[in-house]
Design a protein around this motif. Sequence first.
Motif, mmCIF file in Angstrom:
data_model
loop_
_atom_site.group_PDB
_atom_site.id
_atom_site.type_symbol
_atom_site.label_atom_id
_atom_site.label_comp_id
_atom_site.label_asym_id
_atom_site.label_seq_id
_atom_site.Cartn_x
_atom_site.Cartn_y
_atom_site.Cartn_z
ATOM 1 N N ASN A 149 55.021 38.351 33.731
ATOM 2 C CA ASN A 149 53.879 39.243 33.850
ATOM 3 C C ASN A 149 53.115 39.001 35.145
ATOM 4 O O ASN A 149 52.685 39.946 35.820
ATOM 5 C CB ASN A 149 52.948 39.053 32.648
ATOM 6 C CG ASN A 149 51.796 40.027 32.649
ATOM 7 O OD1 ASN A 149 51.996 41.228 32.808
ATOM 8 N ND2 ASN A 149 50.584 39.529 32.479
ATOM 9 N N ALA A 153 52.663 41.610 38.291
ATOM 10 C CA ALA A 153 51.365 42.027 38.820
ATOM 11 C C ALA A 153 51.324 41.858 40.339
ATOM 12 O O ALA A 153 50.844 42.744 41.066
ATOM 13 C CB ALA A 153 50.253 41.224 38.157
ATOM 14 N N CYS A 156 53.537 44.530 42.002
ATOM 15 C CA CYS A 156 52.921 45.855 42.017
ATOM 16 C C CYS A 156 51.910 45.975 43.146
ATOM 17 O O CYS A 156 51.841 46.997 43.845
ATOM 18 C CB CYS A 156 52.235 46.135 40.687
ATOM 19 S SG CYS A 156 53.378 46.420 39.329
ATOM 20 N N GLU A 157 51.123 44.886 43.347
ATOM 21 C CA GLU A 157 50.134 44.914 44.428
ATOM 22 C C GLU A 157 50.815 44.959 45.787
ATOM 23 O O GLU A 157 50.408 45.713 46.685
ATOM 24 C CB GLU A 157 49.233 43.688 44.314
ATOM 25 C CG GLU A 157 48.092 43.684 45.325
ATOM 26 C CD GLU A 157 47.175 42.488 45.163
ATOM 27 O OE1 GLU A 157 46.204 42.384 45.930
ATOM 28 O OE2 GLU A 157 47.455 41.648 44.271
ATOM 29 N N SER A 228 50.932 43.880 28.108
ATOM 30 C CA SER A 228 51.245 43.958 29.542
ATOM 31 C C SER A 228 52.742 44.084 29.764
ATOM 32 O O SER A 228 53.192 44.869 30.627
ATOM 33 C CB SER A 228 50.703 42.717 30.245
ATOM 34 O OG SER A 228 49.305 42.623 30.122
#
Length: 782
Positions: A149, A153, A156-157, A228
Amino acid sequence: PPPPRASGWTLLLVGAHRRRAPSWTPGPNATRPRRALPACPAMASRGAAGKSRGRGTFRIEPFKHKVEMDPQYADKTWKILRDAIHEITNRNASGLSFEELYRNAYNMVLHKFGDRLYNGVVEEITAHLKGVSAKVEKAQGQEFLRELNARWANYCESMRWINDILMYMDRTYVVQQGKTVVHELGLELWRDVVVRAPNTHSWLQQTMLDNIRRERQGEVIDRGLMKSIVQMLMDLGLCVYQEDFERPFLDDATMFYISEATAYMSECDCPEYLRKAQRRLEEELERCSSYLDKSTEVKIAGVVEHEMLEKHMQTLVDMENSGLVSMLLADKYEDLARMYRLFKRTAGGLATMRKVMLEHLRSSGKVLVNDPELCKSPVAFVERLLAKKAKYDTLITRAFDNEKSFATTLNSAFEHFINLNARSPEYISLYVDDKLRKGLKGVSEEDAEKVLDRVMMLFRFLQEKDVFEKYYKSHLARRLLSGRTVSDDAERSLIIKLKYECGYQFTSKLESMFTDMRTSRDTLDGFRNMMRSNGTSLLVDLNVQVLTTGSWPTSGEAKCNLPQQLVECCEHFSKFYLSTYTGRRLTWQTNMGTADVRAQFANKWHDLNVTTYQLCILLLFNDADRLSYEQIAAATEIPASDLKRSLQSLACVKGKNVLRKEPQSKEINQSDVFSFNEKFTSKLVKIKIGMVSAQKESDAEKQETRTKVDEDRKPQIEAAIVRLLKSRRVMDHNTVIAEVTKQLQSRFVPNPTIIKKRVESLIEREFLERDKDDRRKYRYLA
């Protein structure tokens, strides 16, 4: 704006050179010269036309000199971008100039190096994700999901920044070449390199399913983390979510609930099993709303419903001592409501409940209507029917959400078992008679309407409504003639309800009975006025009701030798009536009359209210102390059945035994001897001695009633047949049977054999004929 291309076009301003004005110093008496306009060769060449227009002209010409590009431009530029992508993915982008990176990516696409840029981005991200995959695989247990997870994250950023840098490539090169845009490309690479890496893929499924299994066992899990991860799979695409998680999740849930349902069935009764099934279903639905995708809700609910309910429905409803029938008998509204809600979610669940409920109602109703003890009291019989109907009406409202199909099942069952007892129409009429004679005394109008509505509810279930009409007419006649009806409004209200239910023809004779009562009062007033005007006085205060033949349930002239004083009164009234209404004939119905007589006993006088038959018997004891049954019968000529009931009322009813019978018994025999009971005592001055009338008919009376009903049905059946054949001209036998039954079922259900006999009768009387080619067809004869 982006910089101009080297081999493109350059905008030149021809003849627009600025000139510097000559220096000038003003002197005395000097004026400042005008500023000269810039010279324009193009305007000069055009002559007067140019001068008249007074402005310059612009032209676009190709750049004359070719710009040489650095051969290492693509490599150098890609190295800058590659290093930047590497820094971004490593979360070290604080020193980067995104404006410069965007311009570099823009120039690579502009200079036809889009392939190099696109493929380089794919290679660089893939290499980065391989490293991410290796780090994720090193994590174990719950740390595996947390690591995955966290990496997702960060990724994705990073991809948002990379996507901003490569925006121009997305708009031009990707569209022209039919490639995948950078955002979708990043998702596909994460899916293929990370999520579907062999170890990660299996561990991801296993860890998520383990978490759900633990939660089903009552443990607490990190729902936020699960949400998530599920969202990550949804971002990768619905098909990824379904293939990589949902499908194995549903398979695992199926195996779990197969095992659990088997265990519950072996150790739980029906209500407890349903409670556990409901809890499991609610848990799964809550799980979907908490961290699974909403599209999974229907599917997981289907698994629970199929494995825990559909497969065991029949076993559950048939469970001994705890199934549907047991819950119905015990009025377990909460458990029944739970069964209804759960079975409603399954295919055929409510149909299974209705089938069991119908069988139970029919079997229990059959026992009720054939109970010999209950049949001894028609009022109790009907009360039990009403109580049963009210019980299940309440049950359907409270437990089955007033489901229309269950109400239909209830009505079907009642219609079935009520008609199993041929005397149901008689009993319902007797119940109405009891209520309208005394049961509704002191009851408010609203409550009386409720009682009548309940009676009409049972009336609708009767298939032989014409039989009810026969009995109701007889009972209504008794109430009207004896003046013992509680309320004329209640009587009329019931007739209105019957009229609405069955039509005008059903109640026309009943309404005529009320008309006769009003007319009789006027006639009696006229008779009394006539007697007073003539100066004639009667020994007896005579009260006569004139009834229309055919409207009242009379059976010809009732034989009875009236006392002489009564005979004289009857002759006076007959003379008055026949002189007033010519062309009519009076027949005295002594079996339907009553009388008030004063009798002197040893201690005091009593006023006795008796029937006409009882009056005739009592007056015999003015001239004799003892009379045998045969002597009384010979003197009065009262029919035997009525005579026995009259003597039984006078001699065998405790507290009203104005006659003594020898030997003492409750039955009347021809050898009995009767005498006046001078020792009779009572606290009441006025005593009503009613006729002992058993609530049930004798066999002979029953047969007589049935014969009358059958005779009344014949013209109705014939009329229906003629109506059908007159409208259609030709009909086959089966169609005639079906259509006639359909037309008459609101009053009674005709027997096909009777219909056939009526057809034969119509053929004999030449209303119909058989078809010459097909003997099963009938033709109407005009």
